[in-house]
Design an enzyme around this catalytic site. Structure first.
Site, PDB file in Angstrom:
ATOM      1  N   ASN A 149      -3.492  15.524 -56.986  1.00  0.00           N
ATOM      2  CA  ASN A 149      -3.642  15.839 -58.415  1.00  0.00           C
ATOM      3  C   ASN A 149      -5.071  15.582 -58.905  1.00  0.00           C
ATOM      4  OD1 ASN A 149      -3.809  13.074 -58.494  1.00  0.00           O
ATOM      5  ND2 ASN A 149      -2.033  12.746 -59.832  1.00  0.00           N
ATOM      6  N   HIS A 151      -6.827  12.815 -58.346  1.00  0.00           N
ATOM      7  CA  HIS A 151      -7.213  11.435 -58.657  1.00  0.00           C
ATOM      8  C   HIS A 151      -8.245  10.905 -57.679  1.00  0.00           C
ATOM      9  CE1 HIS A 151      -3.583   9.620 -56.280  1.00  0.00           C
ATOM     10  NE2 HIS A 151      -4.673   9.281 -55.626  1.00  0.00           N
TER      11      HIS A 151
HETATM   12  C1  GLP Z   1      -4.324   6.734 -52.816  1.00  0.00           C
HETATM   13  C2  GLP Z   1      -5.614   5.955 -53.004  1.00  0.00           C
HETATM   14  C3  GLP Z   1      -6.773   6.875 -53.173  1.00  0.00           C
HETATM   15  C4  GLP Z   1      -6.755   7.912 -52.049  1.00  0.00           C
HETATM   16  C5  GLP Z   1      -5.535   8.762 -52.203  1.00  0.00           C
HETATM   17  C6  GLP Z   1      -5.441   9.899 -51.177  1.00  0.00           C
HETATM   18  O1  GLP Z   1      -3.745   7.102 -54.008  1.00  0.00           O
HETATM   19  N1  GLP Z   1      -5.588   5.039 -54.088  1.00  0.00           N
HETATM   20  O2  GLP Z   1      -7.974   6.129 -53.154  1.00  0.00           O
HETATM   21  O3  GLP Z   1      -7.902   8.707 -52.110  1.00  0.00           O
HETATM   22  O4  GLP Z   1      -4.432   7.904 -52.042  1.00  0.00           O
HETATM   23  O5  GLP Z   1      -4.832   9.420 -50.024  1.00  0.00           O
HETATM   24  P1  GLP Z   1      -4.701  10.194 -48.682  1.00  0.00           P
HETATM   25  O6  GLP Z   1      -6.027  10.092 -48.016  1.00  0.00           O
HETATM   26  O7  GLP Z   1      -3.641   9.443 -47.936  1.00  0.00           O
HETATM   27  O8  GLP Z   1      -4.313  11.586 -48.991  1.00  0.00           O
END
Ligand code: GLP
Length: 252
Positions: A149, A151
């Site tokens: 999304n 973030h």
């Molecule tokens: C979590 C972390 C983020 C990270 C995101 C994406 O929410 N707080 O910092 O970037 O996940 O994670 P992934 O790399 O597992 O897709």
């Protein structure tokens, strides 16, 4: 914003590790902002392997994690303290006092008893964390993953761009995405996260995106003008951001 599109996850992990290690070579006292999640695991594995051969790789480096869950003990398998020990901190010569992760249990003693109100304890922790970053000289290089999304850290859609380290509520989609390491019904609802302004204060920023699940987010990052509905778009306001994406993530 610079873009590097690489073949696959292996190539992405190589590029990210090379970038991180060459930044340390250029500045052995580097202050790093560091992510968790699945995406950076390959980068950390390569950094650890390389640092096993090099002497004193992290000796003078400081690290600041982007975020941590609220109410989760550092020893919990789902905590970002555990993640960082497993993937980096236990394997490199970073000084323990220079490896910083927000304390999501601030205000509680080790036995779970309240010493401050939880809100007050966490508020003080957020202020302390910003102060620790400033005392270390500010973030030099921050590496970010990308939520589906948009973030960054745990700054969910709607986060003001001037936000600093604070407590946030996690969206249901983020809780589902990170549910693996928590028993059913026990996925945390809140986290402490660096704010968007904290992240933007870093001298340079690298964003990692891998796999088809990130392709919409990557396309929006490429096209969208800065807009709080998509937090990563704030990075377009920063003069030194490199996105490393694999072909699957950059497919759109
Ligand atoms: C979590 C972390 C983020 C990270 C995101 C994406 O929410 N707080 O910092 O970037 O996940 O994670 P992934 O790399 O597992 O897709």
């Amino acid at each position: 914003m610079k873009w590097e599109i690489v073949a696959d996850y292996e190539a992405l992990s190589d590029r990210a590790a090379q970038n991180l290690l060459s930044s340390i070579r250029q500045n052995p006292q580097l202050v790093l902002g560091l992510p968790t999640g699945r995406t950076p695991q390959g980068m950390y594995a390569r950094v650890v392997a390389e640092c096993a051969r090099l002497y004193h790789c992290f000796r003078d480096v400081s690290t600041f994690n982007l975020d941590e869950y609220v109410g989760i003990a550092p020893e919990h398998p789902g905590s970002y303290h555990t993640y960082m020990r497993r993937h980096l901190l236990d394997h490199v010569d970073v000084q323990p006092e220079r490896a910083h992760i927000p304390d999501g249990r601030a205000g509680l003693t080790g036995h779970g008893a309240l010493i401050l109100s939880p809100d007050e304890g966490l508020r003080q922790e957020c202020t302390r964390y910003e102060g620790a970053i400033a005392d270390a000289g500010g973030l030099g290089l921050t590496i970010l993953g990308l939520g589906t999304n948009g973030h960054i850290g745990f700054n969910e859609p709607g986060t003001p761009f001037d936000s600093r380290t604070r407590v946030v509520n996690l969206t249901e989609s983020t809780r589902r995405a990170n549910a693996d390491l928590f028993p059913e019904g026990q996925v945390p609802r809140q986290a402490v996260t660096m704010g968007i302004a904290t992240i933007l204060s870093s001298l340079s920023i690298i964003v990692l995106a891998s796999g088809w699940k990130k392709r919409d987010a990557v396309a929006r990052l490429r096209e969208l003008e800065p807009d709080p509905s998509f937090p990563a778009s704030a990075l377009r306001l920063h003069p030194d951001v490199t996105v490393i994406a694999d072909r699957a993530a950059a497919a759109l």
